[in-house]
Design an enzyme around this catalytic site. Structure first.
Site, short mmCIF file in Angstrom:
data_model
loop_
_atom_site.label_atom_id
_atom_site.label_comp_id
_atom_site.label_asym_id
_atom_site.label_seq_id
_atom_site.Cartn_x
_atom_site.Cartn_y
_atom_site.Cartn_z
N CYS A 43 0.83 -1.21 0.00
CA CYS A 43 0.00 0.00 0.00
C CYS A 43 0.86 1.26 0.00
CB CYS A 43 -0.92 -0.01 1.21
SG CYS A 43 -1.84 1.52 1.39
N CYS A 48 -1.59 1.73 -3.04
CA CYS A 48 -2.59 2.79 -2.82
C CYS A 48 -2.00 4.20 -2.75
CB CYS A 48 -3.35 2.56 -1.51
SG CYS A 48 -3.48 0.87 -0.97
N LYS A 51 -0.09 5.46 -5.94
CA LYS A 51 -1.15 5.48 -6.99
C LYS A 51 -2.03 6.71 -6.84
CE LYS A 51 -4.90 4.34 -6.12
NZ LYS A 51 -5.42 3.03 -5.85
N TYR A 178 -9.69 -3.28 -10.50
CA TYR A 178 -9.28 -2.04 -9.84
C TYR A 178 -8.08 -1.41 -10.54
CZ TYR A 178 -11.86 -2.97 -5.44
OH TYR A 178 -12.80 -3.17 -4.49
N HIS A 437 -26.20 22.81 0.39
CA HIS A 437 -26.38 23.25 -1.00
C HIS A 437 -25.40 24.37 -1.34
CE1 HIS A 437 -28.53 23.81 -4.70
NE2 HIS A 437 -28.59 25.11 -4.47
N GLU A 442 -25.34 16.34 -1.68
CA GLU A 442 -26.74 16.58 -1.29
C GLU A 442 -27.70 15.67 -2.06
OE1 GLU A 442 -28.63 20.37 -2.37
OE2 GLU A 442 -27.01 20.71 -3.80
#
Ligand code: NDP
Length: 448
Positions: A43, A48, A51, A178, A437, A442
């Protein structure tokens, strides 16, 4: 009483191994860890983390184009791969240092070499040193699975992608999961002509069909090419370095790079599992119970080597639960239900819980709410890229059993939404929450 050199010997200093070792040491155990490559594991070192940095780097390609619509005149920009690569690798070095420091601060002894189980409680290091431990934890992770056909040695994997000397003009990525989709986005934004070649006609098999379709549609629009139901026959390296790739299922292609992203297999070779009698499954994964204990009482395994859920946060939880159980007399298991996940494609997608199909099969009667919208930023930018949010509820009580999203920042939004799903909240709970908003998130509380 038998005296061991250590209470715990961990093989592998990746996410799971580091967490388990550090926590066990904090509980008072004498701990050592062996790591043959770099502390931090896949990782941190070649997964991860670097990346995600490349994903950030890649996104500028679109942002710089969109900036014009927002009033910014930017002189022609050029991309310097070497600068990005080296900055990313520098940060990987920093993290590698931090992980090492964490272990050292907890007085965990680090052996920078391979380790093999050579007896019931005995470990032999590559240097020849022999040590003993009351408990052994295997946390050796997984590595990319390689396809085998003539010329396959000319292909790279994601391991090497972080160290390239140049961005290929044309790249073929094998696989549709992935890594294939994330790197397709990265290379495409950096200007490569990308072609994904997959053996089936499905991308990202475990995700909801609507999201997969949307990603495919947007990827095609961005210029990524796809060949489905296609397998590799051979790669022939040409005198000038180009690769001639031959397939069953489509025409030959001449490219600069081929990358395999066809799953990952557990690292179990050379660990001495046979010496200890540790049982493995069909893929080579180490078989464990709910407490990560193997069939041998004092040997445990966590993370990708057990092939339960190949995700860093899961390995970390397994490592923590193991250390609390064994060294703090606090038995803990990991809850594998409703694990949120994300694919950092362009745009990213994220999900938690059941897909529509899974929910229909499991529950029979469900309600599906959906919002198919164009994010405000994309409207101004003139980018015809729509987001899609989907909520799946149990029709009987309104409980949310799955949320699926594709669109900008969806992994960031999903992390919070996943708490609600994990807590068993209903659609009515979301409806009762006032929207912020204007945001994309939302949409989740305004679903009809
Ligand atoms: P995935 O399991 O996601 O995808 C593998 C792909 O390779 C699938 O499209 C599959 O095809 C194909 N494939 C598998 N075996 C073969 C074969 N023998 N020949 C041809 N094609 C094959 O694997 P990845 O390598 O992309 O990633 C490995 C794991 O790493 C992931 O499962 C994930 O757990 C983790 N990961 C997580 C990330 C994240 O959280 N964002 C990012 C990167 C990796 P088909 O589906 O048609 O069978």
């Amino acid at each position: 009483m038998i005296e061991y050199d250590y209470d715990l010997f961990t093989i592998g200093a990746g996410s799971g191994g580091v967490r388990a070792s550090r926590v066990a040491a904090a509980h008072g155990a004498r701990v050592a860890v062996a790591e043959e490559y770099r502390v931090g594991g896949t990782c941190v070192i070649r997964g991860c983390v670097p990346k995600k940095m490349l994903v950030y780097g890649a996104h500028f390609a679109e942002d710089l184009v969109d900036a014009k619509q927002f009033g910014w005149d930017i002189p022609e920009c050029t991309f310097n791969w070497i600068r990005l690569r080296d900055n990313v690798l520098k940060d990987v070095d920093r993290l590698n240092g931090l992980y090492t420091e964490t272990l050292e601060n907890h007085k965990v002894e680090i052996y920078h070499e391979r380790a093999e189980i050579t007896g019931e409680h005995e470990i032999t290091l590559a240097s020849g040193k022999v040590v003993t431990a009351k408990y052994i934890l295997i946390a050796t992770g997984a590595r990319p699975s390689l396809l085998e056909f003539p010329g396959c040695e000319h292909a790279i994997t994601s391991n090497e992608a972080f160290h390239l000397d140049e961005i290929p003009k044309r790249i073929i990525i094998a696989g549709g999961g992935y890594i294939a989709n994330e790197f397709a986005g990265i290379f495409n934004e950096f200007g490569s002509k990308v072609c994904i070649v997959n053996r089936s006609d499905q991308l990202l098999r475990s995700y909801d069909e609507s999201l997969r379709d949307r990603l495919l549609q947007i990827s095609l629009m961005k210029g990524i090419d796809f060949k489905f139901n296609t397998t590799f026959k051979s790669i022939e390296k040409q005198a000038d370095g180009q690769l001639l790739v031959k397939f069953a299922g489509c025409d030959d292609q001449l490219v600069d790079l081929v990358m395999f992203a066809t799953g990952r297999q557990p690292n179990i070779e050379g660990l001495g599992l046979e010496n200890a009698g540790v049982a493995t499954g069909a893929k080579g994964e180490i078989l464990v119970d709910d407490y990560s204990r193997t069939n041998v009482d004092h040997i445990y395994a966590v993370g990708d080597v057990t092939d339960r859920v190949q995700l860093t946060p899961v390995a970390i939880r397994e490592g923590q639960a193991f250390a609390d159980t064994v060294f703090n007399n606090d038995p803990k298991t990991v809850d594998y239900k409703a694990i949120p996940s994300a694919v950092f494609s362009h745009p990213p997608l994220a999900a938690v819980g059941m897909t529509e199909r899974e929910a229909r099969n499991a529950l029979g009667s469900i309600k599906v709410y959906q919002s198919d919208f164009r994010p405000m930023k994309n409207v101004v930018a003139g980018r015809n890229e729509r987001g899609l949010y989907k909520m799946i509820c149990d029709a009987d009580d309104g409980r949310i059993v799955g949320i699926h999203m594709i669109g900008p920042d969806s992994p960031e939004i999903m992390q919070a939404a996943a708490v609600a799903v994990k807590a068993g909240l209903t659609k009515a709970d979301f409806d009762a929450t006032v929207a912020i908003h204007p945001t994309m998130a939302e949409e989740l509380v305004l679903l009809k």
